[in-house]
Write a protein that holds these residues in place. Sequence first.
Motif, PDB file in Angstrom:
ATOM      1  N   VAL A  95       0.911  -1.105  -0.079  1.00 31.34           N
ATOM      2  CA  VAL A  95      -0.034  -0.166   0.162  1.00 31.34           C
ATOM      3  C   VAL A  95       0.903   1.129   0.087  1.00 31.34           C
ATOM      4  N   PRO A  96       0.826   2.154  -0.852  1.00 29.72           N
ATOM      5  CA  PRO A  96       1.633   3.451  -0.659  1.00 29.72           C
ATOM      6  C   PRO A  96       1.705   4.051   0.591  1.00 29.72           C
ATOM      7  N   SER A  97       2.569   4.407   0.852  1.00 33.70           N
ATOM      8  CA  SER A  97       2.772   4.933   2.127  1.00 33.70           C
ATOM      9  C   SER A  97       1.911   6.241   2.431  1.00 33.70           C
ATOM     10  N   GLY A  98       1.619   7.076   1.087  1.00 36.96           N
ATOM     11  CA  GLY A  98       0.790   8.156   1.303  1.00 36.96           C
ATOM     12  C   GLY A  98      -0.476   8.005   1.506  1.00 36.96           C
ATOM     13  N   TRP A  99      -0.944   6.907   1.149  1.00 40.97           N
ATOM     14  CA  TRP A  99      -2.552   6.415   1.422  1.00 40.97           C
ATOM     15  C   TRP A  99      -2.684   6.366   3.228  1.00 40.97           C
ATOM     16  N   LEU A 100      -1.525   5.981   3.854  1.00 41.05           N
ATOM     17  CA  LEU A 100      -1.641   5.965   5.366  1.00 41.05           C
ATOM     18  C   LEU A 100      -1.704   7.184   6.122  1.00 41.05           C
ATOM     19  N   VAL A 101      -1.238   8.444   5.261  1.00 41.82           N
ATOM     20  CA  VAL A 101      -1.075   9.665   5.993  1.00 41.82           C
ATOM     21  C   VAL A 101      -2.258  10.225   6.547  1.00 41.82           C
ATOM     22  N   PRO A 102      -3.474  10.015   6.145  1.00 41.70           N
ATOM     23  CA  PRO A 102      -4.824  10.298   6.500  1.00 41.70           C
ATOM     24  C   PRO A 102      -5.337   9.603   7.813  1.00 41.70           C
ATOM     25  N   MET A 103      -4.643   8.311   7.759  1.00 43.96           N
ATOM     26  CA  MET A 103      -5.574   7.615   8.855  1.00 43.96           C
ATOM     27  C   MET A 103      -5.786   8.033  10.302  1.00 43.96           C
ATOM     28  N   PRO A 104      -4.925   8.843  10.980  1.00 42.65           N
ATOM     29  CA  PRO A 104      -5.043   9.329  12.305  1.00 42.65           C
ATOM     30  C   PRO A 104      -6.379  10.346  12.439  1.00 42.65           C
ATOM     31  N   PHE A 105      -6.671  10.742  11.234  1.00 40.98           N
ATOM     32  CA  PHE A 105      -7.643  12.035  11.140  1.00 40.98           C
ATOM     33  C   PHE A 105      -8.891  11.514  10.645  1.00 40.98           C
ATOM     34  N   ILE A 106      -9.304  10.130  10.061  1.00 39.53           N
ATOM     35  CA  ILE A 106     -10.453   9.833   9.739  1.00 39.53           C
ATOM     36  C   ILE A 106     -11.114   8.864  10.452  1.00 39.53           C
ATOM     37  N   THR A 107     -12.400   8.705  10.371  1.00 40.52           N
ATOM     38  CA  THR A 107     -13.288   7.889  11.112  1.00 40.52           C
ATOM     39  C   THR A 107     -14.106   7.126  10.118  1.00 40.52           C
ATOM     40  N   PRO A 108     -13.923   6.139   9.396  1.00 42.26           N
ATOM     41  CA  PRO A 108     -14.512   5.791   8.123  1.00 42.26           C
ATOM     42  C   PRO A 108     -15.833   4.532   8.719  1.00 42.26           C
ATOM     43  N   GLY A 109     -16.849   4.934   8.322  1.00 39.37           N
ATOM     44  CA  GLY A 109     -18.067   4.158   8.764  1.00 39.37           C
ATOM     45  C   GLY A 109     -18.311   3.040   7.784  1.00 39.37           C
ATOM     46  N   PHE A 110     -19.511   2.241   7.855  1.00 36.08           N
ATOM     47  CA  PHE A 110     -19.513   1.265   7.228  1.00 36.08           C
ATOM     48  C   PHE A 110     -20.476   1.237   5.805  1.00 36.08           C
ATOM     49  N   VAL A 111     -21.064   2.541   5.640  1.00 38.93           N
ATOM     50  CA  VAL A 111     -21.679   2.525   4.346  1.00 38.93           C
ATOM     51  C   VAL A 111     -20.925   3.287   3.360  1.00 38.93           C
ATOM     52  N   TYR A 112     -21.115   2.872   1.920  1.00 37.89           N
ATOM     53  CA  TYR A 112     -20.383   3.704   1.021  1.00 37.89           C
ATOM     54  C   TYR A 112     -21.127   5.091   0.619  1.00 37.89           C
ATOM     55  N   ASN A 113     -22.464   4.960   0.568  1.00 42.62           N
ATOM     56  CA  ASN A 113     -22.938   6.305   0.121  1.00 42.62           C
ATOM     57  C   ASN A 113     -23.145   7.395   1.428  1.00 42.62           C
ATOM     58  N   GLY A 114     -23.091   8.580   0.913  1.00 40.78           N
ATOM     59  CA  GLY A 114     -23.308   9.385   2.165  1.00 40.78           C
ATOM     60  C   GLY A 114     -22.148   9.808   2.751  1.00 40.78           C
ATOM     61  N   LEU A 115     -22.477  10.534   3.915  1.00 38.27           N
ATOM     62  CA  LEU A 115     -21.381  10.994   4.874  1.00 38.27           C
ATOM     63  C   LEU A 115     -20.765   9.919   5.494  1.00 38.27           C
TER      64      LEU A 115
END
Length: 217
Positions: free
Chosen positions: A161-181
């Motif tokens: 996985v590109p190292s650049g892809w991991l930069v956002p990880m500390p700042f995001i909270t991914p939910g379970f649903v693709y559509n919407g917020l």
Amino acid sequence: MTDNMQRFKMPSLILLTLAISVASCNKTETYAEKKARESEQIQDFISERNIKVIKLDEFLKDTITDNPEEGPDKTLNEYVLFPENGVYMQIVRRGEGTALDDGETRLFNVRFLEYNIATGDTIDMSLHTNDSEVVKCTRTGSYYTAVLLPGSRMARYGNSVPSGWLVPMPFITPGFVYNGLNASKIKIIVPHDQGTTTAMNAVQPYYYELIITSQKK
């Protein structure tokens, strides 16, 4: 007379050979020159997209990047620069799930746009499809590691996985649903040394849009 002509021709041939050799060497870019070209390509991309670059300390005050899609100020197109790795990041949507806990391993579904800034080519596009790559990500303290599970991207790049892809990880909270917020959405500009093996070998910067959701346990 023939001997004299040969005496004059030999040095000329040597000089011609040297000139061709020097010209050939001059056409070979050094790594420093490639990096300088990459930096110019990134700056041109930033200018063309009307991106406002903010400093990391400014971003860390609220970890918000204003953007035309979700705001809060939709007149701005802000990206934060991480000076230690040269990655530029915009959080479009943080997501409505939970962040990765220390010691946790989680599977994420990732849909993405992959764009080669150097060539202007869209390499891959799965943002608005049912296809997603599965990334297995682990957090250890402030350190994140990840591998790709079998899929189309793994067939192209292996499981890295590109190292650049991991930069956002500390700042995001991914939910379970693709559509919407519920899903996290991030835009990143990734220099070659934070990118794929293809980017590293060519010394080329890439732009990504990532939509990330968590898989339910």
